[in-house]
Write an enzyme that holds these catalytic residues in place. Structure first.
Site, mmCIF file in Angstrom:
data_model
loop_
_atom_site.group_PDB
_atom_site.id
_atom_site.type_symbol
_atom_site.label_atom_id
_atom_site.label_comp_id
_atom_site.label_asym_id
_atom_site.label_seq_id
_atom_site.Cartn_x
_atom_site.Cartn_y
_atom_site.Cartn_z
ATOM 1 N N HIS A 1 3.506 3.759 -0.251
ATOM 2 C CA HIS A 1 4.852 3.228 0.015
ATOM 3 C C HIS A 1 5.576 4.096 1.053
ATOM 4 C CE1 HIS A 1 7.959 0.410 -1.067
ATOM 5 N NE2 HIS A 1 8.753 1.294 -1.632
ATOM 6 N N SER B 1 11.626 0.819 1.951
ATOM 7 C CA SER B 1 11.754 0.075 0.705
ATOM 8 C C SER B 1 12.979 -0.854 0.805
ATOM 9 C CB SER B 1 11.852 1.065 -0.454
ATOM 10 O OG SER B 1 11.524 0.446 -1.662
ATOM 11 N N ASP C 1 -0.044 0.204 -0.779
ATOM 12 C CA ASP C 1 1.273 -0.028 -1.391
ATOM 13 C C ASP C 1 1.377 -1.415 -2.011
ATOM 14 O OD1 ASP C 1 3.933 -0.029 -2.042
ATOM 15 O OD2 ASP C 1 4.653 -0.235 0.029
#
Lengths: 481, 481
Positions: free
Chosen positions: B439, B164, B413
């Protein structure tokens, strides 16, 4: 202590000599100001300041569509007035720009020239903190898209060009912002003159010594200068000796500290090595072409070593010994450069460890001392130098992850000791060694007295810069499809 | 207005779910603090702060000489407590470290977790100004040589790893500091979700919509959620409608602003898409494996669209509708993350333009508005967002000048919309698309329920990271000779 710092300033800046009066003038330019962000790394600091930049479109082949093939030559301004750099980089302004049909953009470095973020208060310690190379590069990175956008040529290749500290900035700009800079010409850029690299900290003074030694096959000139320094050091042990030195060097004030005289002499000698150009050039007072040859010839006529050194100094300072004139040991230069700015930079990140050993060089041995520097910097600027930061933030020795940079270095130039003189495996890292070349001679106006090597270097530089621009233009065309 | 900002926070952070209780624990670590420079770009600012980092040498093949082949896996901490990331990246801590004989170093990002430069006052606007990704990367660049030096392994290859925002940092770290970072694994790193790139600002919500649509061949689940949003919007026109919605969604407080409900629903839905893992995972309340499938099955049992949406929300919030419990529309998450920090970052440089059009996605149309964001940010933090800075400072779309980065993105995602999903010509830029992956599923502990694609992705990631390490080790050996 102050002197040794000033010495560092000089080393890196003073070779910006005035152009020959016979040279054609650079093309006309327009002067602009861009409202620049004061702190690129802290959004809460909302300050801004007008950054000066010069634009010349005299030779520019203006693009007719969204893609343009003629590049922007972007001069990464260094520690001085940008007009001065504009007027003294005529290979760029008069030759390269014409051959490439390029737009010239010369940006002034923050805290120099007219670009003073806090006006007359810019040198206060709390204000000058905003002076770092990282902020300066971020300025340039923000400025370029704005300029291109104003000019309607947002897809032009952009090449960074600079000499000395400006050359360091040009190469770092390409390394750190390859999205903005397609290639760079870094002339006499000592990016390795930092701790933790393979550069030899004694190299600067060694090269200066060799320059003097090579005026004769026996190296007599250098040997005698070495002897002169030894004799001066001995004489300084007595008050009478200091008095004699004061007279011998026509000093304005009575000499009390040997180091004042030594630093002053070293500055003049290393400056002469940096500015050992093959034709007369003006700095403070006019210097003849090949000043080292000239000074060594004068030295040879003296039987006394110290008198010989006086002759060497005469060539540099010129005025010494003339009726009614005297030498001030704390003055090395006109002061036209922003010496406060460079003094601060040398006290923070631009920590370049120059030392003399008195064996490979002709100076009195003087190891570089971080603790002395630190003491000076804390007293003067309330800052502590970080000798490791430049090699941490930029790539240091490892150029394998960058490309399209030309590093040129002159054989005569003491700064070559910290230059990139061989390609360590990077892609399209071009290294050019200029035989008979002093500090970024290649950026100066071509001259009939130039050594062949600098003429060849300029041809190569033009060729590679054109190649970088063409590649970039081709890539941009591919992407826009 | 506050809500839409919190939404952004959530998007990027909330997928850090707790590990499965059946997973083996990560290897033990030691906690250290490094006295870090507060401002790397201003030497006059002398502040420093203790930066937390975790070290685990459980699997490390300690070097016996100056060259070591086993790498450092350096986790570029993102917006939260570093222990949390350590405990939730078990592919790195339990698998990669073991296979590579690697030293694990997890560094905490400034202004998160225990690394608060100004303690409890860190969120004051004048203090939080020191929170930027550039300062954070400079922290890491300064920390790594210090850690390696302490461990006597100064020539080890160093690989950056993150997910991320942490993945963005990992890739940027390699781009900006290739002298320090030899390669990177950037899992689900939306480095292109900024203005001026080819990324589609509507992609985030489109992908979330597709995730729901694909639970059946007709896309019924998504169609009905779309209808539910339309019906909710219509109902909100009357006070009675608002009352009904309050009851239907078991809200704790009477609904007055439709946007409060919409933002809350959108957060839950997009969160579910991000965390659409194939096995049960805990966040706030436990979520079942494949939560989108589960919620669409529940929706299918309801004839009323809005009741169907209530079922979807139940899967996410779980507690909704239970006796004595109610939903707070301003609560999306436990609050364990440093939401102040991310809110500030989203208000300055991390300006990610996410919009909904209500056609390709099932949400009410909501164009992204810089002026709304600016208004919020000026009120809250006294700062103005700069939507162009990230693509100026980092490389933006052009990765041709970097190498040795693995970008992995999960098909499920929503952040994939801003990820690097194809190699645009760079050297050794590896892009991995994980079918059935949410994710940064790849960073989590391998699980028997994993889709084949993530298992294959981890094999590839291991292979390339080993290759990056070997190349780096080989180069370092060459240089030391």
């Amino acid at each position: 202590m102050k002197l040794s710092i000033i010495l560092v300033i000089l080393y890196i800046t003073c070779a910006w000599v005035k152009s020959n009066t016979e040279d054609p003038p650079p093309p006309p330019y327009e002067e602009f100001y861009y409202m620049q962000t004061l702190d690129h790394f802290n959004f809460y600091n909302k300050g801004s300041f007008p950054q000066r930049y010069l634009v010349s479109d005299t030779y520019w082949t203006r693009p007719t569509g969204p893609i343009c093939e003629s590049p922007v030559l972007f001069y990464t301004g260094n520690e001085g007035d940008i007009v001065w750099f504009y007027e003294n980089s005529q290979f760029v302004t008069n030759v390269l720009a014409k051959e490439m049909g390029a737009l010239l953009v010369f940006a002034e470095h923050r805290f120099y020239g007219e670009t003073m973020p806090f006006g007359n208060s810019s040198s206060l310690p709390e204000n000058i903190g905003y002076l770092t190379s990282e902020q300066a590069l971020a300025d340039y990175a923000q400025l370029i898209p704005a300029v291109l956008s104003d000019l309607g040529g947002s897809h032009c290749p952009v090449l960074a060009v600079g000499g000395s500290y400006g050359g360091m900035l040009a190469s770092w700009f390409r390394m750190k912002y390859p999205n903005i800079i397609d290639g760079a010409l870094a002339a006499s850029a000592p990016i390795l003159y930092f701790l933790g690299t393979n550069a030899n900290s004694e190299g600067f003074n060694e090269i200066a010594t060799i320059d003097f030694a090579e005026t004769s096959s026996e190296g007599t000139c250098a040997t005698r200068i070495h002897s002169a320094f030894n004799e001066i050091t001995q004489m300084s042990n007595t008050q009478n000796g200091l008095n004699v030195l004061t007279k011998t060097f026509s000093l304005c004030e009575e000499l009390t500290e040997l180091s004042d005289l030594i630093n002053w002499l070293e500055a003049a000698i290393t400056y002469m090595a940096m500015a050992d150009y093959p034709y007369p050039a003006n700095f403070l007072e006019p210097m003849p072409g090949n000043p080292i040859n000239v000074s060594c010839s004068l030295l040879a006529k003296e039987t006394d070593n110290i008198q010989g050194l006086v002759q060497v100094m005469n060539v540099y300072f010129n005025s010494s010994g003339q009726a009614g004139q005297c030498n001030n040991v704390s003055v090395y230069t006109t002061g036209a450069l922003g010496s406060d700015g460079w003094d601060y930079q040398a006290c923070t990140e631009m920590v370049m460890p120059i030392s003399a050993n008195g064996v490979q060089d002709f100076f009195p041995a003087a190891p570089w001392s971080l603790s002395q520097l630190t003491q000076y910097c804390q007293q003067t600027w309330q800052v502590t130098p970080n000798p490791n930061w430049i090699t941490t933030y930029y790539q240091g020795q490892d150029l394998s992850q960058t490309s399209n940079i030309i590093f040129s270095n002159g054989v005569l130039d003491p700064w070559r000791a910290g230059g990139v003189v061989s390609n360590d495996g990077g892609n399209d890292i071009i290294t050019i060694i200029i035989d008979g070349g002093a500090h970024h001679l290649d950026l100066r106006m071509p001259n009939s007295a130039d050594p062949t090597a600098v003429t060849n270097a300029r041809v190569l530089e033009t060729k590679y810069l054109m190649q970088f621009a063409q590649e970039a233009s081709f890539k941009k065309q591919l992407k826009s499809k």
